[in-house]
Motif scaffolding. Sequence first.
Motif, PDB file in Angstrom:
ATOM      1  N   ARG A 217       0.248  -1.255  -0.369  1.00  0.00           N
ATOM      2  CA  ARG A 217      -0.713   0.243   0.406  1.00  0.00           C
ATOM      3  C   ARG A 217       0.525   1.019  -0.318  1.00  0.00           C
ATOM      4  NH1 ARG A 217      -5.223   1.376   1.976  1.00  0.00           N
ATOM      5  NH2 ARG A 217      -5.687   2.684   2.465  1.00  0.00           N
ATOM      6  N   ARG A 218       1.637   1.074   0.857  1.00  0.00           N
ATOM      7  CA  ARG A 218       2.796   2.403   0.903  1.00  0.00           C
ATOM      8  C   ARG A 218       4.277   1.842   1.228  1.00  0.00           C
ATOM      9  NH1 ARG A 218       0.252   6.371   5.418  1.00  0.00           N
ATOM     10  NH2 ARG A 218      -1.970   5.940   4.993  1.00  0.00           N
ATOM     11  N   ALA A 219       5.115   1.775  -0.389  1.00  0.00           N
ATOM     12  CA  ALA A 219       5.993   1.089   0.139  1.00  0.00           C
ATOM     13  C   ALA A 219       6.887   1.987   0.483  1.00  0.00           C
ATOM     14  CB  ALA A 219       6.548   0.801  -1.434  1.00  0.00           C
ATOM     15  N   GLY A 220       8.320   1.457   1.416  1.00  0.00           N
ATOM     16  CA  GLY A 220       9.300   2.081   1.704  1.00  0.00           C
ATOM     17  C   GLY A 220       8.887   3.457   2.980  1.00  0.00           C
ATOM     18  N   SER A 221       7.754   3.353   3.210  1.00  0.00           N
ATOM     19  CA  SER A 221       6.914   4.350   4.184  1.00  0.00           C
ATOM     20  C   SER A 221       7.022   3.730   6.179  1.00  0.00           C
ATOM     21  CB  SER A 221       5.009   4.584   4.453  1.00  0.00           C
ATOM     22  OG  SER A 221       4.864   3.353   4.541  1.00  0.00           O
ATOM     23  N   ARG A 222       7.041   4.814   6.826  1.00  0.00           N
ATOM     24  CA  ARG A 222       7.418   4.721   8.022  1.00  0.00           C
ATOM     25  C   ARG A 222       6.353   3.575   8.512  1.00  0.00           C
ATOM     26  NH1 ARG A 222       9.431   3.519  12.648  1.00  0.00           N
ATOM     27  NH2 ARG A 222       8.138   3.750  14.856  1.00  0.00           N
ATOM     28  N   TYR A 223       5.356   4.015   8.062  1.00  0.00           N
ATOM     29  CA  TYR A 223       3.953   3.146   8.289  1.00  0.00           C
ATOM     30  C   TYR A 223       4.296   1.643   8.162  1.00  0.00           C
ATOM     31  CZ  TYR A 223      -0.239   1.488   6.685  1.00  0.00           C
ATOM     32  OH  TYR A 223      -2.528   0.582   6.575  1.00  0.00           O
ATOM     33  N   ALA A 224       4.743   1.591   6.841  1.00  0.00           N
ATOM     34  CA  ALA A 224       5.069  -0.064   6.203  1.00  0.00           C
ATOM     35  C   ALA A 224       6.058  -0.754   6.902  1.00  0.00           C
ATOM     36  CB  ALA A 224       5.130  -0.099   5.327  1.00  0.00           C
ATOM     37  N   SER A 225       7.067   0.369   7.838  1.00  0.00           N
ATOM     38  CA  SER A 225       8.004   0.110   8.054  1.00  0.00           C
ATOM     39  C   SER A 225       8.340  -1.318   9.559  1.00  0.00           C
ATOM     40  CB  SER A 225       9.474   0.774   9.074  1.00  0.00           C
ATOM     41  OG  SER A 225       8.933   1.471  10.360  1.00  0.00           O
ATOM     42  N   LEU A 226       9.265  -2.710   9.421  1.00  0.00           N
ATOM     43  CA  LEU A 226       8.478  -3.683  10.204  1.00  0.00           C
ATOM     44  C   LEU A 226       8.622  -3.069  12.036  1.00  0.00           C
ATOM     45  CD1 LEU A 226       8.553  -6.601  10.735  1.00  0.00           C
ATOM     46  CD2 LEU A 226      10.665  -7.058  10.902  1.00  0.00           C
ATOM     47  N   GLU A 227       9.858  -2.083  11.946  1.00  0.00           N
ATOM     48  CA  GLU A 227       9.785  -1.533  13.392  1.00  0.00           C
ATOM     49  C   GLU A 227       8.227  -1.397  13.826  1.00  0.00           C
ATOM     50  OE1 GLU A 227      12.134   1.526  16.012  1.00  0.00           O
ATOM     51  OE2 GLU A 227      12.711   1.741  14.056  1.00  0.00           O
ATOM     52  N   SER A 228       7.970  -0.048  12.910  1.00  0.00           N
ATOM     53  CA  SER A 228       6.403   0.372  12.929  1.00  0.00           C
ATOM     54  C   SER A 228       5.597  -0.150  13.147  1.00  0.00           C
ATOM     55  CB  SER A 228       6.139   1.431  11.754  1.00  0.00           C
ATOM     56  OG  SER A 228       4.688   1.792  12.798  1.00  0.00           O
ATOM     57  N   CYS A 229       4.825  -1.943  12.339  1.00  0.00           N
ATOM     58  CA  CYS A 229       4.337  -2.816  12.655  1.00  0.00           C
ATOM     59  C   CYS A 229       4.760  -3.538  14.298  1.00  0.00           C
ATOM     60  CB  CYS A 229       4.388  -3.705  11.353  1.00  0.00           C
ATOM     61  SG  CYS A 229       4.297  -3.123  10.321  1.00  0.00           S
ATOM     62  N   ARG A 230       6.009  -3.268  14.389  1.00  0.00           N
ATOM     63  CA  ARG A 230       5.964  -4.278  15.654  1.00  0.00           C
ATOM     64  C   ARG A 230       4.942  -3.713  16.985  1.00  0.00           C
ATOM     65  NH1 ARG A 230      12.292  -6.625  14.230  1.00  0.00           N
ATOM     66  NH2 ARG A 230      11.506  -8.159  13.556  1.00  0.00           N
ATOM     67  N   GLN A 231       5.812  -2.149  16.688  1.00  0.00           N
ATOM     68  CA  GLN A 231       5.016  -1.544  17.942  1.00  0.00           C
ATOM     69  C   GLN A 231       4.025  -1.334  18.200  1.00  0.00           C
ATOM     70  OE1 GLN A 231       7.210   1.681  17.093  1.00  0.00           O
ATOM     71  NE2 GLN A 231       9.081   1.415  18.151  1.00  0.00           N
ATOM     72  N   GLU A 232       2.890  -1.341  16.777  1.00  0.00           N
ATOM     73  CA  GLU A 232       1.775  -1.103  16.662  1.00  0.00           C
ATOM     74  C   GLU A 232       1.307  -2.188  17.212  1.00  0.00           C
ATOM     75  OE1 GLU A 232       0.249   0.223  13.801  1.00  0.00           O
ATOM     76  OE2 GLU A 232       1.364   1.649  13.385  1.00  0.00           O
ATOM     77  N   VAL A 233       1.598  -3.823  16.949  1.00  0.00           N
ATOM     78  CA  VAL A 233       0.738  -4.430  17.065  1.00  0.00           C
ATOM     79  C   VAL A 233       0.742  -4.891  18.693  1.00  0.00           C
ATOM     80  CG1 VAL A 233       0.693  -7.380  16.827  1.00  0.00           C
ATOM     81  CG2 VAL A 233       1.050  -5.553  14.616  1.00  0.00           C
ATOM     82  N   ARG A 234       2.406  -4.711  19.294  1.00  0.00           N
ATOM     83  CA  ARG A 234       3.158  -5.042  20.378  1.00  0.00           C
ATOM     84  C   ARG A 234       1.790  -4.081  21.482  1.00  0.00           C
ATOM     85  NH1 ARG A 234       7.924  -4.870  19.830  1.00  0.00           N
ATOM     86  NH2 ARG A 234       7.412  -3.411  20.344  1.00  0.00           N
ATOM     87  N   SER A 235       1.610  -3.009  20.827  1.00  0.00           N
ATOM     88  CA  SER A 235       0.993  -1.861  21.696  1.00  0.00           C
ATOM     89  C   SER A 235      -0.465  -2.102  21.728  1.00  0.00           C
ATOM     90  CB  SER A 235       1.097  -0.393  21.303  1.00  0.00           C
ATOM     91  OG  SER A 235       2.423  -0.066  21.076  1.00  0.00           O
TER      92      SER A 235
END
Length: 273
Positions: A217-235
């Motif tokens: 959906r948004r290649a290369g974005s902060r939104y799609a980064s693995l770090e961001s995804c990990r933080q959001e899922v954990r939270s």
Amino acid sequence: MESQRSVFFISDRTGITVEILGNSLLCQFEDVSFRHTTIPFIQSRNDLQNAIDQINRAAEEERQKPIVFLSIVDDAITRELGEKTQALILDLFKPFIFPLEEELGVKSSHAAGRSHSINYDYFRRMEAINFTQMHDDGAATRDLAGAEVILVGVSRCGKTPTSLYLAMQFGIRAANFPLTPEDFANHKLPDSILPFRHKLFGLTIDPNRLSQIRQERRAGSRYASLESCRQEVRSAEALMGREKIPMLDTTAKSIEEIATTIIHQAKLSRHCY
């Protein structure tokens, strides 16, 4: 090139039912590749002849029997397909209709499309679809009291397709609401859904899979980064855990499996069949 076996789904109505049942059987044969063709609305001699021609053409080209799944109540059509085609015919009606007639002591109506008539199921399904579309991704909160279930979770974890499936297949008014970094910073659910805590059902997903989906959906974005995804899922999981919201991991599940699990765990009533 890998060879494919032709499979036909033939019905006197939309073909949706026979597709679902037929594919449920075919998925058990993972080492075989199938070429699917659906021929709905067999209601005239021309329709029947067209189906016969397509099946026989596939048999000649592939030099093996096509597989034909039927959902047709007219015995004459079923008989003619069996006599005039070079195919394996699997009638999904016959094994069940006759035993039911014997057990119930009455003859079936043998009316084409009986289950698809314009009735309560149809209007309930349309009402649910409209409600779900209006309440997708938190778009509307004014009449959330009318929702039977509210799916919550991070963006792109499967809330929208699951909500629509619940509405389309079961007539369930399903809303969905995203959990965002702002909610995680506040350590609480959004105010608009707090009054409906008892209707909430959480979806979660593996961060690696979430990152893959978001990259599309948004290649290369902060939104799609693995770090961001990990933080959001954990939270999100921590928040749903604190709020005692039932939770389901969607990573390796189909939409059908997710929806069915929600219905059973949330004790929802199916309105359409």
